[in-house]
Design a protein around this motif. Structure first.
Motif, mmCIF file in Angstrom:
data_model
loop_
_atom_site.group_PDB
_atom_site.id
_atom_site.type_symbol
_atom_site.label_atom_id
_atom_site.label_comp_id
_atom_site.label_asym_id
_atom_site.label_seq_id
_atom_site.Cartn_x
_atom_site.Cartn_y
_atom_site.Cartn_z
ATOM 1 N N VAL A 67 0.824 -1.204 0.000
ATOM 2 C CA VAL A 67 0.000 0.000 0.000
ATOM 3 C C VAL A 67 0.861 1.258 0.000
ATOM 4 O O VAL A 67 0.609 2.211 -0.736
ATOM 5 C CB VAL A 67 -0.953 0.001 1.212
ATOM 6 C CG1 VAL A 67 -1.694 1.334 1.317
ATOM 7 C CG2 VAL A 67 -1.954 -1.143 1.114
ATOM 8 N N ALA A 68 1.909 1.263 0.834
ATOM 9 C CA ALA A 68 2.710 2.477 1.003
ATOM 10 C C ALA A 68 3.733 2.694 -0.107
ATOM 11 O O ALA A 68 4.028 3.830 -0.472
ATOM 12 C CB ALA A 68 3.421 2.436 2.355
ATOM 13 N N HIS A 69 4.294 1.588 -0.628
ATOM 14 C CA HIS A 69 5.417 1.735 -1.562
ATOM 15 C C HIS A 69 5.225 1.001 -2.896
ATOM 16 O O HIS A 69 6.110 1.072 -3.752
ATOM 17 C CB HIS A 69 6.705 1.225 -0.905
ATOM 18 C CG HIS A 69 6.970 1.810 0.438
ATOM 19 N ND1 HIS A 69 7.254 3.144 0.630
ATOM 20 C CD2 HIS A 69 6.980 1.244 1.681
ATOM 21 C CE1 HIS A 69 7.439 3.388 1.919
ATOM 22 N NE2 HIS A 69 7.274 2.253 2.584
ATOM 23 N N LEU B 71 8.888 -10.831 8.997
ATOM 24 C CA LEU B 71 10.279 -10.401 9.002
ATOM 25 C C LEU B 71 10.623 -9.516 7.806
ATOM 26 O O LEU B 71 11.175 -8.418 7.962
ATOM 27 C CB LEU B 71 11.198 -11.631 9.037
ATOM 28 C CG LEU B 71 12.705 -11.361 9.078
ATOM 29 C CD1 LEU B 71 13.067 -10.605 10.351
ATOM 30 C CD2 LEU B 71 13.476 -12.672 9.000
ATOM 31 N N CYS B 72 10.315 -9.983 6.601
ATOM 32 C CA CYS B 72 10.711 -9.207 5.411
ATOM 33 C C CYS B 72 10.014 -7.855 5.330
ATOM 34 O O CYS B 72 10.671 -6.829 5.099
ATOM 35 C CB CYS B 72 10.472 -10.034 4.152
ATOM 36 S SG CYS B 72 11.644 -11.390 3.944
ATOM 37 N N PRO B 73 8.684 -7.775 5.505
ATOM 38 C CA PRO B 73 8.038 -6.455 5.473
ATOM 39 C C PRO B 73 8.580 -5.492 6.535
ATOM 40 O O PRO B 73 8.601 -4.280 6.321
ATOM 41 C CB PRO B 73 6.564 -6.780 5.723
ATOM 42 C CG PRO B 73 6.397 -8.170 5.209
ATOM 43 C CD PRO B 73 7.687 -8.861 5.578
ATOM 44 N N HIS C 266 11.148 -3.552 4.999
ATOM 45 C CA HIS C 266 10.724 -2.879 3.765
ATOM 46 C C HIS C 266 10.891 -3.746 2.524
ATOM 47 O O HIS C 266 11.146 -3.235 1.427
ATOM 48 C CB HIS C 266 11.469 -1.550 3.589
ATOM 49 C CG HIS C 266 11.511 -0.703 4.818
ATOM 50 N ND1 HIS C 266 10.370 -0.144 5.377
ATOM 51 C CD2 HIS C 266 12.538 -0.339 5.641
ATOM 52 C CE1 HIS C 266 10.697 0.526 6.466
ATOM 53 N NE2 HIS C 266 12.002 0.422 6.657
ATOM 54 N N ARG C 267 10.749 -5.070 2.704
ATOM 55 C CA ARG C 267 10.788 -5.984 1.573
ATOM 56 C C ARG C 267 9.480 -6.762 1.517
ATOM 57 O O ARG C 267 8.854 -7.023 2.547
ATOM 58 C CB ARG C 267 11.958 -6.956 1.694
ATOM 59 C CG ARG C 267 13.312 -6.289 1.773
ATOM 60 C CD ARG C 267 14.434 -7.293 1.819
ATOM 61 N NE ARG C 267 14.562 -8.016 0.574
ATOM 62 C CZ ARG C 267 15.478 -8.955 0.335
ATOM 63 N NH1 ARG C 267 16.336 -9.274 1.274
ATOM 64 N NH2 ARG C 267 15.534 -9.565 -0.825
ATOM 65 N N GLY C 268 9.076 -7.147 0.318
ATOM 66 C CA GLY C 268 7.870 -7.939 0.190
ATOM 67 C C GLY C 268 8.083 -9.365 0.673
ATOM 68 O O GLY C 268 9.200 -9.887 0.646
ATOM 69 N N CYS C 269 7.020 -9.995 1.138
ATOM 70 C CA CYS C 269 7.072 -11.389 1.587
ATOM 71 C C CYS C 269 7.370 -12.304 0.399
ATOM 72 O O CYS C 269 6.834 -12.127 -0.694
ATOM 73 C CB CYS C 269 5.735 -11.756 2.236
ATOM 74 S SG CYS C 269 5.525 -13.507 2.597
#
Length: 257
Positions: A184-186, A202-204, A207-210
């Motif tokens: 949603v944000a990025h 952990l990944c989100p 700032h990384r996608g799952c």
């Protein structure tokens, strides 16, 4: 004089099939919890930890790894026969693992290309989860499994109760830890909405996608997610690559429903 009888301690066994050993290492990494567990059970078979092996029957067997050879298939039937309860741990044992990529390719071509003497290699054309061959009492997902969930499953079975392992998606974990949605944000492609919880998002959190390490959650809607992945910059080939990783067979099954 009254006499007391001591009940025998439950017997725990851990077995490995085709895998990287990561889920067994997660159990060894439990450290303090493992020491407490060892005081309550007899660890009768766990080659990652000890060469001392005792024959079955076992009260609880944990199995890591997928079925990739005829010998694996025969061995898991023997393990099932010797086990009161059988729990599969990790993406390999619950979904065939990353090695299930062979299921969508020519295994004979792989064998000829990779090995100098392919005639020495005995393998099946597919990598399948343990549940495709024997009855399984519980499946604990993850690549690797989460240590907290692993201890919960072991203690639950030894106590005779149902494991308290949630079946919701990673999105719930993002909300619980206050992580802003990366999609949603990025506009970051993320499999969190269709992936089983267990990693703590952990990944989100970074700032990384799952990447779908824990496989499909209990409520999966890939037809709704895939257009969002395309909107966020993935073409059809990218979507396939994102789904064809640790739990490729399980996500493929969801796609074909």
């Amino acid at each position: 004089m009254a006499t007391t009888t001591t009940r025998p301690r439950p017997r725990l066994a851990v077995f490995k099939l085709a895998s990287c050993d990561g889920c067994q290492l997660t159990l060894l990494d439990c450290e303090d919890e493992l020491l407490a567990l060892a005081a309550e059970v007899d660890i009768s078979h766990f080659l990652e930890a000890s060469s001392a092996v005792a024959p079955g029957p076992y009260d609880l067997s944990l199995v890591e790894g997928s079925i990739t050879t005829a010998a694996d298939a025969e061995r898991i039937r023997a393990v099932r026969a010797a086990s009161r309860h059988l729990v599969t741990i990790g993406a390999c044992a619950t979904a065939g693992g990353i090695q299930a990529l062979r299921n969508f390719a020519d295994v004979e071509e792989f064998r000829r290309t990779v090995y100098a003497h392919p005639e020495y290699i005995s393998t099946l054309a597919t990598s399948t989860p343990v549940s495709a061959h024997v009855d399984v009492d519980f499946e604990l997902r993850g690549c690797p499994v989460d240590r907290r969930q692993l201890i919960e499953v072991i203690t639950a079975f030894l106590a005779g109760r149902k494991p308290d392992v949630p079946n919701h998606s990673v999105c719930f974990e993002c909300k619980r830890r206050g992580t802003v949605c990366v999609t949603v944000a990025h506009g970051t492609p993320c499999l969190g909405p269709v992936t089983h919880a267990g990693c703590g998002a952990l990944c989100p959190a970074y700032h990384r996608g799952c990447f779908g390490c824990f496989g499909p959650s209990g409520s999966v809607n890939l037809p709704a997610l895939i257009p969002l992945l395309r909107r966020d910059g993935l073409d059809d080939e990218d979507v396939v690559r994102l789904l064809h990783t640790f739990n490729t067979a399980a996500f493929e099954e969801e796609l074909n429903k």
